[in-house]
Design a protein around this motif. Sequence first.
Motif, PDB file in Angstrom:
ATOM      1  N   HIS A  21       2.326   4.741  -1.356  1.00 26.53           N
ATOM      2  CA  HIS A  21       1.527   5.815  -1.938  1.00 26.53           C
ATOM      3  C   HIS A  21       1.551   5.811  -3.465  1.00 26.53           C
ATOM      4  O   HIS A  21       2.612   5.792  -4.073  1.00 26.53           O
ATOM      5  CB  HIS A  21       2.065   7.158  -1.432  1.00 26.53           C
ATOM      6  CG  HIS A  21       1.126   8.291  -1.672  1.00 26.53           C
ATOM      7  ND1 HIS A  21       1.062   8.955  -2.868  1.00 26.53           N
ATOM      8  CD2 HIS A  21       0.193   8.857  -0.871  1.00 26.53           C
ATOM      9  CE1 HIS A  21       0.140   9.903  -2.800  1.00 26.53           C
ATOM     10  NE2 HIS A  21      -0.411   9.860  -1.589  1.00 26.53           N
ATOM     11  N   LYS A  22       0.348   5.797  -4.038  1.00 15.22           N
ATOM     12  CA  LYS A  22       0.231   5.943  -5.491  1.00 15.22           C
ATOM     13  C   LYS A  22      -0.788   7.038  -5.722  1.00 15.22           C
ATOM     14  O   LYS A  22      -1.821   7.078  -5.065  1.00 15.22           O
ATOM     15  CB  LYS A  22      -0.245   4.636  -6.120  1.00 15.22           C
ATOM     16  CG  LYS A  22       0.620   3.444  -5.750  1.00 15.22           C
ATOM     17  CD  LYS A  22      -0.066   2.129  -6.103  1.00 15.22           C
ATOM     18  CE  LYS A  22       0.520   0.954  -5.339  1.00 15.22           C
ATOM     19  NZ  LYS A  22      -0.112   0.712  -4.030  1.00 15.22           N
ATOM     20  N   HIS A  70      -4.472   6.179  -6.373  1.00 15.02           N
ATOM     21  CA  HIS A  70      -5.152   5.327  -5.401  1.00 15.02           C
ATOM     22  C   HIS A  70      -5.879   6.157  -4.332  1.00 15.02           C
ATOM     23  O   HIS A  70      -5.354   7.133  -3.825  1.00 15.02           O
ATOM     24  CB  HIS A  70      -4.117   4.430  -4.749  1.00 15.02           C
ATOM     25  CG  HIS A  70      -4.651   3.551  -3.668  1.00 15.02           C
ATOM     26  ND1 HIS A  70      -5.531   2.517  -3.904  1.00 15.02           N
ATOM     27  CD2 HIS A  70      -4.430   3.544  -2.329  1.00 15.02           C
ATOM     28  CE1 HIS A  70      -5.830   1.919  -2.772  1.00 15.02           C
ATOM     29  NE2 HIS A  70      -5.182   2.518  -1.795  1.00 15.02           N
ATOM     30  N   THR A  71      -7.098   5.783  -4.013  1.00 15.70           N
ATOM     31  CA  THR A  71      -7.796   6.415  -2.891  1.00 15.70           C
ATOM     32  C   THR A  71      -7.980   5.383  -1.791  1.00 15.70           C
ATOM     33  O   THR A  71      -8.569   4.335  -2.021  1.00 15.70           O
ATOM     34  CB  THR A  71      -9.191   6.913  -3.296  1.00 15.70           C
ATOM     35  OG1 THR A  71      -9.068   7.620  -4.519  1.00 15.70           O
ATOM     36  CG2 THR A  71      -9.779   7.805  -2.220  1.00 15.70           C
ATOM     37  N   PRO A  72      -7.439   5.656  -0.598  1.00 14.84           N
ATOM     38  CA  PRO A  72      -7.586   4.678   0.484  1.00 14.84           C
ATOM     39  C   PRO A  72      -9.043   4.555   0.916  1.00 14.84           C
ATOM     40  O   PRO A  72      -9.823   5.495   0.762  1.00 14.84           O
ATOM     41  CB  PRO A  72      -6.745   5.258   1.616  1.00 14.84           C
ATOM     42  CG  PRO A  72      -6.259   6.567   1.182  1.00 14.84           C
ATOM     43  CD  PRO A  72      -6.733   6.864  -0.183  1.00 14.84           C
ATOM     44  N   VAL A  73      -9.378   3.396   1.473  1.00 13.07           N
ATOM     45  CA  VAL A  73     -10.743   3.246   1.984  1.00 13.07           C
ATOM     46  C   VAL A  73     -10.877   4.046   3.270  1.00 13.07           C
ATOM     47  O   VAL A  73      -9.911   4.224   4.013  1.00 13.07           O
ATOM     48  CB  VAL A  73     -11.100   1.780   2.282  1.00 13.07           C
ATOM     49  CG1 VAL A  73     -11.197   0.985   1.012  1.00 13.07           C
ATOM     50  CG2 VAL A  73     -10.121   1.180   3.258  1.00 13.07           C
ATOM     51  N   PHE A  74     -12.069   4.521   3.534  1.00 12.91           N
ATOM     52  CA  PHE A  74     -12.335   5.227   4.798  1.00 12.91           C
ATOM     53  C   PHE A  74     -12.915   4.191   5.750  1.00 12.91           C
ATOM     54  O   PHE A  74     -14.107   3.951   5.786  1.00 12.91           O
ATOM     55  CB  PHE A  74     -13.324   6.366   4.536  1.00 12.91           C
ATOM     56  CG  PHE A  74     -13.436   7.320   5.694  1.00 12.91           C
ATOM     57  CD1 PHE A  74     -12.434   8.246   5.945  1.00 12.91           C
ATOM     58  CD2 PHE A  74     -14.551   7.296   6.527  1.00 12.91           C
ATOM     59  CE1 PHE A  74     -12.538   9.134   7.009  1.00 12.91           C
ATOM     60  CE2 PHE A  74     -14.648   8.178   7.601  1.00 12.91           C
ATOM     61  CZ  PHE A  74     -13.648   9.100   7.827  1.00 12.91           C
ATOM     62  N   PHE A  75     -12.021   3.557   6.489  1.00 17.72           N
ATOM     63  CA  PHE A  75     -12.406   2.397   7.288  1.00 17.72           C
ATOM     64  C   PHE A  75     -12.186   2.779   8.747  1.00 17.72           C
ATOM     65  O   PHE A  75     -11.057   2.805   9.216  1.00 17.72           O
ATOM     66  CB  PHE A  75     -11.518   1.230   6.872  1.00 17.72           C
ATOM     67  CG  PHE A  75     -11.861  -0.087   7.487  1.00 17.72           C
ATOM     68  CD1 PHE A  75     -13.177  -0.514   7.612  1.00 17.72           C
ATOM     69  CD2 PHE A  75     -10.842  -0.932   7.916  1.00 17.72           C
ATOM     70  CE1 PHE A  75     -13.470  -1.751   8.148  1.00 17.72           C
ATOM     71  CE2 PHE A  75     -11.132  -2.174   8.463  1.00 17.72           C
ATOM     72  CZ  PHE A  75     -12.443  -2.577   8.572  1.00 17.72           C
ATOM     73  N   VAL A  76     -13.276   3.116   9.437  1.00 16.20           N
ATOM     74  CA  VAL A  76     -13.116   3.727  10.748  1.00 16.20           C
ATOM     75  C   VAL A  76     -13.156   2.711  11.879  1.00 16.20           C
ATOM     76  O   VAL A  76     -12.314   2.696  12.760  1.00 16.20           O
ATOM     77  CB  VAL A  76     -14.185   4.805  10.952  1.00 16.20           C
ATOM     78  CG1 VAL A  76     -14.073   5.385  12.337  1.00 16.20           C
ATOM     79  CG2 VAL A  76     -14.016   5.884   9.924  1.00 16.20           C
ATOM     80  N   HIS A  77     -14.161   1.877  11.839  1.00 16.97           N
ATOM     81  CA  HIS A  77     -14.122   0.746  12.759  1.00 16.97           C
ATOM     82  C   HIS A  77     -15.135  -0.294  12.342  1.00 16.97           C
ATOM     83  O   HIS A  77     -15.943  -0.070  11.441  1.00 16.97           O
ATOM     84  CB  HIS A  77     -14.342   1.180  14.204  1.00 16.97           C
ATOM     85  CG  HIS A  77     -15.764   1.467  14.553  1.00 16.97           C
ATOM     86  ND1 HIS A  77     -16.483   0.705  15.425  1.00 16.97           N
ATOM     87  CD2 HIS A  77     -16.596   2.428  14.114  1.00 16.97           C
ATOM     88  CE1 HIS A  77     -17.704   1.196  15.513  1.00 16.97           C
ATOM     89  NE2 HIS A  77     -17.801   2.245  14.741  1.00 16.97           N
ATOM     90  N   ASN A  78     -15.032  -1.462  12.967  1.00 19.44           N
ATOM     91  CA  ASN A  78     -15.881  -2.566  12.581  1.00 19.44           C
ATOM     92  C   ASN A  78     -16.024  -3.430  13.810  1.00 19.44           C
ATOM     93  O   ASN A  78     -15.123  -4.168  14.186  1.00 19.44           O
ATOM     94  CB  ASN A  78     -15.200  -3.326  11.438  1.00 19.44           C
ATOM     95  CG  ASN A  78     -16.013  -4.529  11.006  1.00 19.44           C
ATOM     96  OD1 ASN A  78     -16.703  -5.156  11.827  1.00 19.44           O
ATOM     97  ND2 ASN A  78     -15.950  -4.858   9.738  1.00 19.44           N
ATOM     98  N   TYR A 104       0.801  -1.221   0.000  1.00 20.42           N
ATOM     99  CA  TYR A 104       0.000   0.000   0.000  1.00 20.42           C
ATOM    100  C   TYR A 104       0.836   1.275   0.000  1.00 20.42           C
ATOM    101  O   TYR A 104       0.443   2.268   0.580  1.00 20.42           O
ATOM    102  CB  TYR A 104      -0.979  -0.012   1.183  1.00 20.42           C
ATOM    103  CG  TYR A 104      -1.944  -1.161   1.100  1.00 20.42           C
ATOM    104  CD1 TYR A 104      -2.843  -1.259   0.037  1.00 20.42           C
ATOM    105  CD2 TYR A 104      -1.954  -2.166   2.068  1.00 20.42           C
ATOM    106  CE1 TYR A 104      -3.722  -2.327  -0.061  1.00 20.42           C
ATOM    107  CE2 TYR A 104      -2.832  -3.220   1.973  1.00 20.42           C
ATOM    108  CZ  TYR A 104      -3.706  -3.305   0.901  1.00 20.42           C
ATOM    109  OH  TYR A 104      -4.573  -4.354   0.799  1.00 20.42           O
TER     110      TYR A 104
END
Lengths: 356, 598
Positions: free
Chosen positions: A115-116, A119-127, A113
């Motif tokens: 930096h490119k 690329h847009t990172p996922v917005f993964f806050v919690h689960n 992962y």
Amino acid sequence: MISFLTFFVILLGVITFARIIRIFELSSELHGTDVNAVNESDNKTHSLLLLLFGTFFVITVFYMTWSMKDKMLPISASEHGVGIDTLFNANMALLYVVFLITHVVLIYYAFKYYHKKEHTPVFFVHNTKLELVWTIIPTIILSSVIVFGISYWSKITAPAPAEAIVIELYAKQFDWTARYAGDDNKLGKSSFRLVDGSNALGLDYTDADAGDDIIVRNEFHLPVGRDVVFKFHSRDVLHSAYMPHFRAQMNCVPGMTTQFHFKPTITTEGMRAETKNEKFDYILLCNKICGASHFNMQMTIVVEDETAFKQWLGSKKTVAQELKAAEVVPVAVTDSLAAHTDSVKVHEVTAEVVKH
Amino acid sequence: MSHDTHAQHDHSHDHGDHHHEESFITKYVFSQDHKMISKQFLITAIIMGFLAMLMSTFFRLQLGWPGQSFPILETVLGRWAPGGVMDPNIYLALVTIHGTIMVFFVLTGGLSGTFSNLLIPFQCGARDMASGFLNMFSYWFFFASCAVMTISLFVVGGPASAGWTVYPPLSALPQAIPGSGAGMTLWLVSMSLFIVSALLGGINYIVTVVNLRTKGMSMTRLPLTIWAFLVTAILGVLSFPVLFAAALLLIFDRSFGTSFFLSDINIGGMALEHTGGSPILFQHLFWFLGHPEVYIVLLPALGINSEIVATNSRKPIFGYKAMIGSILAIAFLSFIVWGHHMFLTGMNPFLGSVFVFTTILVAIPSAVKVFNYLATLWKGNIVYTPAMLFAIGMVSTFITGGLTGIILADAALDINIHDTYFVVAHFHIVMGASAIFGMFAGVYHWFPRMYGKMMNKNLGYAHFWLTITCMYGVFFPMHFLGLAGIPRRYYENTNFPMFDHLTDINQMISVFAIVGAAAQLIFIFNFFYSIFRGTKASQNPWGSTTLEWTAPMKHMHGNWPGKIPEVHRWAYDYNKPGKAGDFTPQTEPMAPGEEESH
Ligand code: HEM
Ligand SMILES: [Cu+2]
Ligand SMILES: [Cu+2]
């Protein structure tokens, strides 16, 4: 002069280095780029380096563990030690698995992962589900680690069997003395106040249990297959009696008796065969910082069969025999110091009078 | 004394710009400005750290090539290394001072002092610490404490030599070891000054976080750095007084004939008058601080790491609330595990079992933290600044070192590895390396904020790669030395044939240690070079959401000209769907219909 020159050369080196860096930075400023801003090629390079370094590190960890296995302590020479080794290996296996999984994931993510631009990172806050899973699984695994650990610890530290041979290990700066409890298997009393040149352990000669005690230095023997209970004493600072081949250790604390018991299962000869080393010896070392010669406070331990042990012990003089030989007559006196003693209820301690 | 009140004052009036003239003395020496104090802490810690590192290369020379003559040792240590071979007493002294400096001065004073001071006012949105005056005192007590410890290196008999844990009776009796004379007295004085500094600092940090957050900065919008610093400060305030008590009682035993820790001692041919005390009592007091202390060292590094990992992954930190929860859980547990240092002191085996239980529990919140870091990296867009490399390195060391803690916590297994090199390996990796990596990461990351300059990137890269290689090269093999039975604090291992086959490993470790130490010179060079010559930093070089990057780079009192910015969101809105740009500063108001994330 030499040191001045060295200093001068180093100073010159540093200044040159600084100039080079400065020129580098200035030239890139001229090109309108900031040398110290991280660019895409840095990201790529370092993600790759992390992959290489990480892989190399993980492989080295496993390789080293494998290649070092013969340099570790040999198999345990005591009964409880075998269980310690098993528990240790089981825990270690578990840790290596966790180490491997987490490091592989860490290295892989770090590599993948980088930096490119596109690329847009996922917005993964919690689960919540995921978080519960990775809280509960470690909890279950660690619970079993705790249960196995505590139950074995309780077993090792359970009271020694009554027939165990009693031996005192007495520590002082910077050597060990062993005292066997003799025929009655009871150690005579001792006090730090009674210590003097001829009575290094401060034995109370008037105590009936003391006469048959046997004091040895440099080397002490244990019978194979018999339980031994050690009582530890120190007369000055903390020491720790460490017998690595028996997986045994206990601190020696002034003012306090500590104890540890185990059953040796392999004789010195047996271990020499096992390790293919005729010079092998069991050893007692000091493992608590105690002063200048902490690194050289040792005693050899010999494990042999019961007959050889009896013979060896029989060849040693008891305390009573030694006193007689030295013509020391125990005399009971009231020690004025004892009046100040508030911890131990000693009303009468003994002093000895050496004739002539 | 306008400084300690202006922070609250400005909340109502907002005229942050103070234009009174400062003299050199009030600006650089007796400064009450949190930014300057933070730099003072950092530079002092770098100097002390350099000293401690130098000591470690000296004793690594002795351990790698015991008995061999190194003229440099005679040059530096003089009569303590006659003929270039160091004396056993001075070996112990160096180990003791090395440990003390690293744990207390570098990783407690240095780490918290630098980053709590820099970031608490900045990231909470305060003009300064609650009391700039106490803050100044905190630094100067720290300075005095460092000075006394350094002076103790020169006294007759040498500095304290009883190990950084200074267990009595060894530390109480000058007859037992020369370092327990004047050296130990100065150690205790230095430590008392240090505790005063830690308490003044800690109280200030707590009050500032609790009272001086800007409008909108609720506790659940605080960056994790601040959470970590807050909890660290609470740990310190609760545990340092206990160490102070232990130090005080030890001073009494040493100087006034009391017997708190001494009993039944016959040394140098004399029975001492002390009776009724217990050396074990000291250990209880010491480790009641000592264990929380390792989290005082570690938590700020973890907080810094959370911030850097999120920023450079261009992603929110995963499990923000779980991160806070785990900080709190670790902090709570850290107060009920101290006995794991004392399994073999003759403590009741049942009590030992209780400590096994509580200690292993600590692994759960620690594991949660690791998983959260991994989840933060997942599908991120990672920018490899030197700070980020150190942060990733720290995740690795935290795992590697943390795992062996589970072994040491298991009393049954501790019997055989207690006080061996296995322990040295464990705590250097999990506490030493992790916290140092966190500290390096923090310096690389916030250097622009401190000095308005950038550190040289390529020197930073070189520093990282050499450091992590040498760090693992030094400390990983030590596990095996421990499993082979080598005790720690040994001047040499040559008196035991059973250790002869490990000589080459000891030499390899020493080579790594020396190369690793040399690599730190790159950092030191980079640091000072960049202060004076570094390229100019932009306002927000890493694209961070937090408040410190909204304050002007130019040094000013009160941090923000005009109003203190108001906060509208948490600190981790990186690449939030529907927002422009790859990060949304905390100061940006919520768009209509935008949902707040936690
Ligand atoms: C610069 C690299 C370092 C090297 C090569 C190094 C090496 C060592 C070694 C070999 C020992 C054990 C000596 C012995 O037991 O005889 C030791 C002790 C110690 N080190 Fe380090 N160390 C380093 C950095 C650190 C750091 C960053 C910390 C911070 C936690 C640290 C804290 C300690 C402590 C607390 C001790 C124990 C002192 C004692 O036994 O009283 N060291 N170090
Ligand atoms: Cu000793
Ligand atoms: Cu602990």
